[in-house]
Design a protein around this motif. Sequence first.
Motif, PDB file in Angstrom:
ATOM      1  N   ILE A  18       0.960  -1.282   0.004  1.00 20.20           N
ATOM      2  CA  ILE A  18       0.118  -0.019  -0.040  1.00 20.20           C
ATOM      3  C   ILE A  18       0.966   1.306   0.105  1.00 20.20           C
ATOM      4  O   ILE A  18       0.595   2.135  -0.676  1.00 20.20           O
ATOM      5  CB  ILE A  18      -1.069  -0.013   1.276  1.00 20.20           C
ATOM      6  CG1 ILE A  18      -2.058  -1.190   1.145  1.00 20.20           C
ATOM      7  CG2 ILE A  18      -1.374   1.251   1.175  1.00 20.20           C
ATOM      8  CD1 ILE A  18      -3.026  -1.430   2.185  1.00 20.20           C
ATOM      9  N   ILE A  19       2.148   0.994   0.686  1.00 20.26           N
ATOM     10  CA  ILE A  19       2.719   2.362   0.810  1.00 20.26           C
ATOM     11  C   ILE A  19       3.539   2.568  -0.460  1.00 20.26           C
ATOM     12  O   ILE A  19       3.597   3.668  -0.868  1.00 20.26           O
ATOM     13  CB  ILE A  19       3.882   2.169   2.049  1.00 20.26           C
ATOM     14  CG1 ILE A  19       3.220   2.175   3.332  1.00 20.26           C
ATOM     15  CG2 ILE A  19       4.872   3.136   1.883  1.00 20.26           C
ATOM     16  CD1 ILE A  19       4.039   1.827   4.447  1.00 20.26           C
ATOM     17  N   ILE A  22       1.095   4.174  -2.890  1.00 19.55           N
ATOM     18  CA  ILE A  22       0.730   5.707  -2.647  1.00 19.55           C
ATOM     19  C   ILE A  22       1.887   6.521  -2.781  1.00 19.55           C
ATOM     20  O   ILE A  22       1.654   7.554  -3.533  1.00 19.55           O
ATOM     21  CB  ILE A  22       0.613   5.997  -0.827  1.00 19.55           C
ATOM     22  CG1 ILE A  22      -0.763   4.997  -0.542  1.00 19.55           C
ATOM     23  CG2 ILE A  22       0.480   7.203  -0.798  1.00 19.55           C
ATOM     24  CD1 ILE A  22      -1.103   4.806   0.771  1.00 19.55           C
ATOM     25  N   ALA A  26       1.699   9.265  -5.860  1.00 19.55           N
ATOM     26  CA  ALA A  26       2.260  10.777  -5.674  1.00 19.55           C
ATOM     27  C   ALA A  26       3.098  11.133  -6.581  1.00 19.55           C
ATOM     28  O   ALA A  26       3.209  12.204  -7.024  1.00 19.55           O
ATOM     29  CB  ALA A  26       2.734  10.741  -4.058  1.00 19.55           C
TER      30      ALA A  26
END
Length: 254
Positions: A18-19, A22, A26
């Motif tokens: 998930i990180i 993200i 970004a």
Amino acid sequence: MPKNNNSGNTSKSLIIVIIIVIIGAALIGYMLWSQKDAGPVAPPIPKKILAPIKPQTVIDYNELNKDQKLKELMQERKAKYGLKKGIDIITKSDESVKVGESTVPMQEILDEIRLKLGDIIEKDLKSGRTGSGRGTKEFGIYVVQPGDNIWNIHFKFLKDYFDHKGVVLSPRSDEPSQAGQSSGVGKLLKFSENTVQIYNIKEHKLDIDLHLIIPLNKIVVYNMERIFALLDLVDYAKVNRIQFDGETLWIPAE
């Protein structure tokens, strides 16, 4: 217990994924925002286009009686001034002159003349041309022949001019009177010595001694604009009233 460890590892892996997602999102968002803020993308710079340089026209004196087109061109240029025999060719300041094996650009001759007269020469660094800003000018060229002298060369030019005006100059019209006074024609000829230049085309330099004539090596250069600005003021009926002090020529008023 092993079952609980597997569940914990799965949770950690899921968090890492998930990180990463993200962070990736970004980065993509930042890149899109940067492109939008930068405005439209400039078109690619076209390659340089090199325009072909037009070769300089060479007026070849050697071909004057062989090249019919050149002969007609010279006749056309002379006709504008009412000349036939007083000069051999009329060349422009952006042309070159060839006599024998020697070829010289007129601009080189003009630069020499301007230096002699104390003028400052300014040249375009790209083209190498003198920046006078006045366009091309015309110059009469007489090629010195065996037996010539500067006085007879000028008299031939002057006679050619007056013939066009319907005035016949006597071969002795340049001689002084019985009292020893110079004739008007003689004064015009003397003044002409100060208005023309002698150029050694073989050595590519101006000649200081106007009376040291070398056949086919030297040319007499007439500034057509300057010469005819003077001659067009002369009334032959009053030619003997002309005064010349060695530097300045006074033409009688109407």
